[in-house]
Design an enzyme around this catalytic site. Structure first.
Site, short mmCIF file in Angstrom:
data_model
loop_
_atom_site.label_atom_id
_atom_site.label_comp_id
_atom_site.label_asym_id
_atom_site.label_seq_id
_atom_site.Cartn_x
_atom_site.Cartn_y
_atom_site.Cartn_z
N ARG A 46 43.47 39.68 53.29
CA ARG A 46 42.86 41.01 53.16
C ARG A 46 43.81 42.03 53.77
O ARG A 46 44.40 41.78 54.83
CB ARG A 46 41.50 41.07 53.88
CG ARG A 46 40.34 40.42 53.13
CD ARG A 46 39.95 41.17 51.84
NE ARG A 46 38.84 40.52 51.16
CZ ARG A 46 38.95 39.56 50.24
NH1 ARG A 46 40.14 39.13 49.88
NH2 ARG A 46 37.87 39.05 49.67
N GLU B 202 43.70 49.33 49.12
CA GLU B 202 43.83 48.86 47.74
C GLU B 202 42.69 49.32 46.83
O GLU B 202 42.86 49.38 45.61
CB GLU B 202 43.95 47.34 47.69
CG GLU B 202 42.68 46.59 48.04
CD GLU B 202 42.82 45.08 47.87
OE1 GLU B 202 43.80 44.52 48.38
OE2 GLU B 202 41.95 44.48 47.21
#
Ligand code: NAI
Length: 342
Positions: free
Chosen positions: A245, A274
């Site tokens: 992550r 993101e």
């Protein structure tokens, strides 16, 4: 809790491949004696503005960048939604306290194909190390010079695995196959790791590893695990790989370490910000994220757009397990994939 016999499911952040594999799995439900499911596909991500699209649905199916904070969960609940089905392993985007308070069912797909992500981590390590992406561009332009493409042997190098869960173990197995010495760090070490390598404190792993690969979940305790201080403890010139992550890494600190050459190379499949970029085509737009823009200028940085999970086997398994989870909720059976309590 009243659970409908035939379920209406709103699937957010739907991509063509989601439709393909969910429709394939849905077509097989009757064969398995399962109740029918109507799926309403929404290309858009779930957030406070789009939650209204779930009106009239019993359940929502969401992915990594859908927002499931308190406000969104309340709005879903008001709309009649009683079950949240995550078609991913990570659940850092879910407000667990609100979920429990509202008494909603929530399940995930904890393991669909650890090998898919582990193999992608290796693909990134090999690409970045041997510069195959740059070599291909050179060859297409008739440039066969090798200068700038120098790599190192993986054989004999030390690889550090942070998080020795399912994906970490799969990555460790592959790295062992390459002849690496493998170190691991995990507050809850897996016994299966013992035959692959040694468990060490994080500082020792950082100091000794030529490659550090992150495979732990994003939680308050792991947010910015890689920061200015921990980067300073890494071996000079080491490679950092993150397929877990984005929030595990302080991206600004990493850029500083790349500029000072303390960090030798960076491979990321995930990025802190993101959600504004990944899973969409922005090729005709101006990308406003200057931190991301800076990352793309380094010759020793390789970025992919969260595709570690993206194999046929994994997508098939994700759809199948999501329907299993839905069936557990519908039939009131125990579900092994419930999100943990807050
Ligand atoms: P897992 O739950 O099997 O393993 C995670 C491990 O991390 C556990 O052993 C846990 O004890 C350990 N851990 C927790 N806190 C830690 C810490 N502070 N330091 C070191 N280790 C720690 O999870 P799995 O299936 O291996 O997935 C790992 C992560 O990979 C997920 O949380 C998800 O964020 C990411 N992922 C990325 C995908 C992609 O497409 N790039 C796809 C699937 C998962």
């Amino acid at each position: 809790m009243a659970v409908p016999q035939s379920t209406r499911l709103a699937l957010f952040s739907a991509q063509p491949y989601d439709r393909r594999f969910f429709e394939e799995a849905r077509a097989g439900l009757a064969q398995h004696g399962r109740a029918s499911v109507d799926i309403v596909y929404h290309d858009t991500a779930l957030d406070i503005g789009t939650a209204v699209l779930a009106q009239g649905c019993d359940a929502v199916c969401v992915f990594v960048n859908d927002v499931l904070d308190a406000a969104v969960l309340h709005k879903l609940h008001d709309a009649g939604v009683r079950a949240v089905l995550l078609r991913c392993a990570g659940f850092n985007n879910v407000d667990l306290g609100t979920l429990a308070g509202l008494g909603m069912f929530a399940a995930r797909v904890p393991a669909y194909s650890p090998e898919a992500v582990a193999e992608h981590a290796l693909a990134m390590i090999l690409t970045l190390n041997r510069h195959t992406h740059r070599a291909w561009n050179r060859v297409r332009e008739g440039n066969f010079a090798l200068d700038g493409l120098l790599g190192f042997n993986l054989h004999g190098k030390t690889a550090g695995i942070v998080g020795t869960g399912k994906i970490g173990l799969a990555t460790a197995r592959i790295l062992r196959g390459f002849g690496c010495r493998v170190l691991g760090h995990d507050p809850y070490p897996a016994p299966a790791f013992e035959e692959l390598g040694s468990m060490v404190p994080l500082d020792d792993l950082l100091a000794e590893s030529d490659i550090v690969s992150l495979h732990c979940p994003l939680m308050p305790a792991t947010h910015h695990l890689i920061n200015h201080a921990t980067l300073g403890r890494m071996k000079q010139g080491a490679m950092l790989v993150n397929t877990s992550r984005g929030g595990l890494i302080d991206t600004t600190a990493v850029i500083g370490a790349l500029k000072s050459r303390r960090l030798g190379a960076l491979a990321i499949d995930v990025y802190e910000q993101e959600s504004a970029l990944f899973f969409r085509d922005h090729s005709s737009e101006i990308i406003a994220d200057d931190v991301f823009g800076r990352l793309t200028t380094f010759p020793n940085v390789l970025i992919t757009g969260h595709q570690g999970f993206f194999t046929i086997e994994a997508l098939r398994e994700i759809a199948a397990i999501t329907f299993d989870n839905l069936e557990c909720w519908r039939a009131g059976q125990p579900c092994a994939h419930l999100l943990p309590a807050a």
